[in-house]
Design an enzyme around this catalytic site. Structure first.
Site, PDB file in Angstrom:
ATOM      1  CG  ASN A   1      69.711  91.095 -61.042  1.00 37.46           C
ATOM      2  OD1 ASN A   1      70.073  91.105 -60.152  1.00 37.46           O
ATOM      3  ND2 ASN A   1      68.340  92.039 -61.259  1.00 37.46           N
TER       4      ASN A   1
ATOM      5  CE  LYS B   1      65.353  90.350 -60.280  1.00 32.81           C
ATOM      6  NZ  LYS B   1      64.008  90.379 -60.438  1.00 32.81           N
TER       7      LYS B   1
ATOM      8  CG  HIS C   1      66.215  95.778 -62.237  1.00 31.97           C
ATOM      9  ND1 HIS C   1      64.954  95.694 -61.654  1.00 31.97           N
ATOM     10  CD2 HIS C   1      66.692  94.519 -62.847  1.00 31.97           C
ATOM     11  CE1 HIS C   1      64.484  94.399 -61.864  1.00 31.97           C
ATOM     12  NE2 HIS C   1      65.366  93.789 -62.726  1.00 31.97           N
TER      13      HIS C   1
ATOM     14  CD  GLU D   1      63.142  93.653 -58.949  1.00 30.13           C
ATOM     15  OE1 GLU D   1      64.367  93.447 -58.625  1.00 30.13           O
ATOM     16  OE2 GLU D   1      62.683  92.726 -59.402  1.00 30.13           O
TER      17      GLU D   1
ATOM     18  CD  GLU E   1      65.280  92.818 -66.448  1.00 28.86           C
ATOM     19  OE1 GLU E   1      65.783  91.617 -66.456  1.00 28.86           O
ATOM     20  OE2 GLU E   1      65.077  93.456 -65.631  1.00 28.86           O
TER      21      GLU E   1
ATOM     22  N   GLY F   1      59.518  88.236 -62.429  1.00 26.12           N
ATOM     23  CA  GLY F   1      59.039  87.476 -61.336  1.00 26.12           C
ATOM     24  C   GLY F   1      57.743  87.004 -61.083  1.00 26.12           C
TER      25      GLY F   1
ATOM     26  CB  SER G   1      59.360  84.917 -66.141  1.00 27.52           C
ATOM     27  OG  SER G   1      58.400  85.556 -65.289  1.00 27.52           O
TER      28      SER G   1
HETATM   29  P1  13P Z   1      63.206  86.946 -63.097  1.00 28.31           P
HETATM   30  O1  13P Z   1      64.122  86.138 -64.173  1.00 28.31           O
HETATM   31  O2  13P Z   1      62.906  86.391 -61.701  1.00 28.31           O
HETATM   32  O3  13P Z   1      61.780  87.282 -63.585  1.00 28.31           O
HETATM   33  O4  13P Z   1      63.518  88.406 -63.031  1.00 28.31           O
HETATM   34  C1  13P Z   1      64.076  89.073 -64.165  1.00 28.31           C
HETATM   35  C2  13P Z   1      64.847  90.334 -63.840  1.00 28.31           C
HETATM   36  O5  13P Z   1      64.532  91.277 -63.217  1.00 28.31           O
HETATM   37  C3  13P Z   1      66.314  90.175 -64.121  1.00 28.31           C
HETATM   38  O6  13P Z   1      66.827  91.518 -63.918  1.00 28.31           O
END
Ligand code: 13P
Length: 249
Positions: free
Chosen positions: A9, A11, A93, A95, A163, A169, A209
């Site tokens: 992803n 983002k 997601h 976010e 997640e 992150g 992560s």
């Molecule tokens: P990270 O691997 O950067 O922690 O992000 C995970 C994520 O949100 C994947 O959709």
């Protein structure tokens, strides 16, 4: 038998020039036992899908609108993503749940729109740290799962990603016991709702992560069929060892 899935992803990262990393991932990560999916910003999907046409790597998106078309300035319909070359789309997601106030009913409607356009929906669930500390993790995951996954979901059109919000992150990884508990819970809930055959067919990804140095321990956890990787999917240097660890698991 479920195929393993390594999903990236990106983002809101990446310009056309960064698709060189995608070329490197395709060239440098042979993993015959793993399905590969990279979910890109919408601006990159068409170019990337052209460049990956002769490679098994699939290109995905990160969101779609619930409607098939119409007056929704700035939004993108699932059919438009498919038209650009996407074969999958991340939905719900954390976010987007946080930044755009998407609730599970919205995520479910988006998943139905994705299915109608022939896209695989990668539906995300996950608890916040406050919810975990309150002992509410399984209640939260169960409620998100029930309300976000459409009745029409199957293992072919839907992937579930767990997640934990506090692990995204942050470099803070859930323990293997925590991952095992939630993935086992999700599997049981899917079997209870969809029956054994369909419930067993959904692929369950862990996200938050995931890095080259922790991937192998995560992939050894029961009911983990792969990962949804954010930061470490941006470069072949980081993503390839994760793909290799999944292939070896
Ligand atoms: P990270 O691997 O950067 O922690 O992000 C995970 C994520 O949100 C994947 O959709």
């Amino acid at each position: 038998m479920r195929r393993k899935l390594a999903a990236g992803n990106w983002k809101m990262n990446g310009l056309l020039a960064d698709l060189g990393q995608l070329d490197r991932i395709m060239a440098a990560c042979p993993a015959p036992g793993v399905d590969l999916l990279i979910c890109l910003p919408a601006t990159l999907i068409h170019t990337a899908s052209g460049r990956s046409a002769s490679h098994p790597l699939q290109v995905g998106a990160q969101d779609c609108h619930r409607a098939s078309a119409g007056a929704h300035t700035g939004d993108i319909a699932a059919a438009q993503l498919a038209d650009a070359g996407a074969t999958a789309v991340i939905l719900g997601h954390s976010e987007r749940r946080a930044d755009h106030h998407e609730d599970s009913a919205t995520v479910r409607a988006k998943a139905e729109a994705a299915q109608a356009a022939g896209l695989i929906g990668v539906i995300c669930v996950g608890e916040t740290l406050a919810e975990r500390d309150a002992g509410a993790t399984l209640d939260v995951i169960g409620a998100q799962l029930d309300a976000s996954v459409p009745d029409s979901a199957t293992g072919d059109n839907t992937v579930i990603a767990y997640e934990p919000v506090w692990a995204i992150g942050t470099g803070r990884i859930a323990t293997t016991d925590q991952i095992a508990e939630v993935h086992g819970f999700i599997r049981a809930r899917l079997i209870a709702r969809f029956g054994a055959a369909t419930g067993q067919a959904f692929r369950l990804l862990y996200g938050g992560s995931v890095k080259p140095d922790n991937a192998a321990q995560i992939f050894a956890v029961p009911e983990v069929d792969g990962a949804l990787v954010g930061g470490a999917s941006l470069t072949a240097e980081d993503f390839c060892p994760i793909i290799a660890a999944l292939d070896a698991s």
